[in-house]
Design an enzyme around this catalytic site. Structure first.
Site, PDB file in Angstrom:
ATOM      1  N   GLU A   1      15.089 -15.505 -40.214  1.00 20.16           N
ATOM      2  CA  GLU A   1      15.278 -14.149 -40.770  1.00 20.16           C
ATOM      3  C   GLU A   1      16.658 -13.647 -40.400  1.00 20.16           C
ATOM      4  O   GLU A   1      17.094 -13.788 -39.247  1.00 20.16           O
ATOM      5  CB  GLU A   1      14.272 -13.131 -40.207  1.00 20.16           C
ATOM      6  CG  GLU A   1      12.892 -13.246 -40.736  1.00 20.16           C
ATOM      7  CD  GLU A   1      11.970 -12.155 -40.189  1.00 20.16           C
ATOM      8  OE1 GLU A   1      12.445 -11.058 -39.817  1.00 20.16           O
ATOM      9  OE2 GLU A   1      10.762 -12.441 -40.108  1.00 20.16           O
TER      10      GLU A   1
ATOM     11  N   GLU B   1       7.936 -13.827 -34.056  1.00 22.18           N
ATOM     12  CA  GLU B   1       8.354 -12.750 -33.165  1.00 22.18           C
ATOM     13  C   GLU B   1       7.231 -12.251 -32.251  1.00 22.18           C
ATOM     14  O   GLU B   1       6.800 -11.090 -32.352  1.00 22.18           O
ATOM     15  CB  GLU B   1       8.921 -11.576 -33.973  1.00 22.18           C
ATOM     16  CG  GLU B   1      10.120 -11.954 -34.836  1.00 22.18           C
ATOM     17  CD  GLU B   1      10.703 -10.774 -35.608  1.00 22.18           C
ATOM     18  OE1 GLU B   1      10.151  -9.673 -35.531  1.00 22.18           O
ATOM     19  OE2 GLU B   1      11.703 -10.968 -36.295  1.00 22.18           O
TER      20      GLU B   1
END
Ligand code: IFM
Length: 466
Positions: free
Chosen positions: A367, A162
């Site tokens: 995720e 991320e």
């Protein structure tokens, strides 16, 4: 609803969120250790201690994974353990991950490490952090040392987790470490994170030609709240640019999107891009990791004064630089304890978009999960049916995408266990395993038992229960 043969079922954590032992065996400060010391940065004044004490309880935690039948464990490697202060290699730091990999393999669990999940050595931040181009080269060196030590046993590497959070939350909004509110630095950080990713990918390939290499992005479908309102439509375009395409395009197409370059021109993005950088950044990958939590339904409204940020609580600056009067009108959907809308269909949309706009790359959901206010009952159980509903809905959405032809190869739920949820501290619980932070007792929640069954069956029941 059967998943493909060899679908990789796992659970994920990240070093700073679970390990604790922040001064053990030569580890030095990361930007998060320092950020946590500043009053007001983290709810409750929480820090990276004790986290889930994973550093000392790693064997017990692998045993837990075995009980749940997990096929893969996604964890991250702490740069400040392996190269304290961003300097020389620390063998003791590498040894921890080497033992973890050995223990996983001995139990038939695939190790799935991420090299950077936000814990930049503080010493490198003091030299400018990700706003400094040199950090990208230090990252590649660090990657090389990890791959040199573990590459004989690890076959899949993820460079960054991320980078949107590292750059925009860390350097523009200031709600993540290093807590800077400097839009120009955030834009520089985007490019240097991507450069670091490309350099590290090349370093991994040079050291281990058979390795699979990927990057993990947090991707969001972005909609205009009012498709008839040009301001909303433009905000959705800009936000999609800064959230999704600014990472996808350079990595997978070798260019920054022209509209994003225009939007970010006032912040000097092009000043950082040197000849050859985009070739490095677009070094071919073997997989893309997708982290999916929610959608963005965006509107621009003149009455908005404060940019909403995470959870409506830590309102420093906006991560969406250059976008004024932005708001996210409620669509009446259920929300998690993070105040994020629950929208499983958005996962199908993200996967289909990747399939059509950035084709040919195998995808993994690295995720997906939810925080809920779990309660450990007097009978010693946690009946987190809301989390079961969340994960089940998203697995159905993932299955829908597979049915549409998406090459989705695995799913990692976030998270294996409760942990340090960044600026929210320990108050938000994402685990399928409950952690009592006083005693460090682990209690698998109802969702863990349910997930173990899905993994065992490689399938979900159809909505009619059959
Ligand atoms: O806890 C984080 C994780 O570190 C990165 N992705 C989102 C999760 C939930 O906020």
């Amino acid at each position: 609803m059967v998943f493909p043969t060899d679908f990789l079922w796992g659970a994920a954590t990240a070093a700073f969120q679970v390990e604790g032992s922040t001064t053990a065996d030569g580890r030095t400060d990361s930007i998060w250790d320092v950020f946590c010391r500043v009053p007001g940065n983290v709810v409750g004044g929480d820090t990276g201690e004790p986290a889930a004490d994973h550093y000392r309880r790693v064997e017990q935690d692998v045993a837990l994974m075995v009980d749940l039948g997990l096929r893969a464990y996604r964890f991250s490697i702490a740069w400040p353990r392996v190269r304290p202060d961003g300097g020389a290699v620390n063998q003791a730091g590498l040894d921890f991950y080497s033992r973890l990999v050995d223990t996983l393999l001995a139990n038939g669990i695939t190790p799935w490490p991420t090299l950077y999940h936000w814990d930049l050595p503080q010493a490198l931040e003091e030299k400018g952090g990700w706003a400094n181009r040199d950090t990208a080269y230090r990252f590649a060196e660090y990657a090389e040392s990890v791959v040199g030590a573990l590459g004989d046993r690890v076959s899949s590497w993820t460079t960054l987790n991320e980078p949107w959070c590292s750059s925009f939350l860390g350097y523009a909004a200031g709600v993540h470490a290093p807590g800077r509110q400097e839009p120009e630095a955030a834009v520089a950080a985007v490019h240097h994170l991507l450069l670091g990713h490309g350099l590290a990918t090349r370093a991994i390939r040079a050291a281990q030609p058979t390795a699979q290499v990927g990057i993990t992005l947090n991707l969001y479908p972005v909609f205009p709240a009012d498709p008839a309102n040009p301001a909303d439509v433009d905000a959705a375009r800009r936000l999609d640019g800064m959230q999704n395409r600014i990472f996808l395009d350079p990595v997978l197409r070798g260019t920054y999107p022209a509209d994003v370059l225009d939007d970010l021109a006032p912040y000097g993005i092009s000043d950082h891009v040197r000849e050859g950088d985009l070739d490095v950044i677009s070094t071919p990958l073997d997989m893309l990791g997708v982290n999916y939590y929610s959608e963005h339904n965006v509107a621009v409204r003149p009455e908005v004064e404060v940019h909403p940020t995470r959870n409506g609580r830590l309102q420093k600056g906006s991560p969406w630089i250059g976008l004024d009067k932005l708001t996210f009108p409620s669509r009446g959907l259920p929300r998690t304890d993070m105040d994020w809308e629950v929208q499983p269909a958005g996962l199908t949309a993200v996967l289909l978009r990747l399939h059509s706009e950035y084709p040919r790359l195998p995808l993994y959901i690295t995720e997906n999960g939810a925080a809920y206010p779990d309660v450990l009952g007097a009978d010693g159980t946690v009946g987190d049916s809301d989390r079961v509903t969340f994960i089940e809905g998203h697995l159905r959405a993932a299955h829908d995408a597979i049915q549409e032809g998406v090459d989705l190869r695995g799913y990692f739920c976030w998270s294996l266990m409760d942990n340090f949820e960044w600026a929210e501290g320990y108050a938000k619980r994402f685990g399928i395993v409950h952690v009592d932070y006083d005693t460090q007792v682990r209690t698998p929640k109802m969702s863990a038992m349910w997930y173990a069954n899905v993994v065992r069956e490689n399938a979900l029941n159809a909505p009619d229960g059959s």
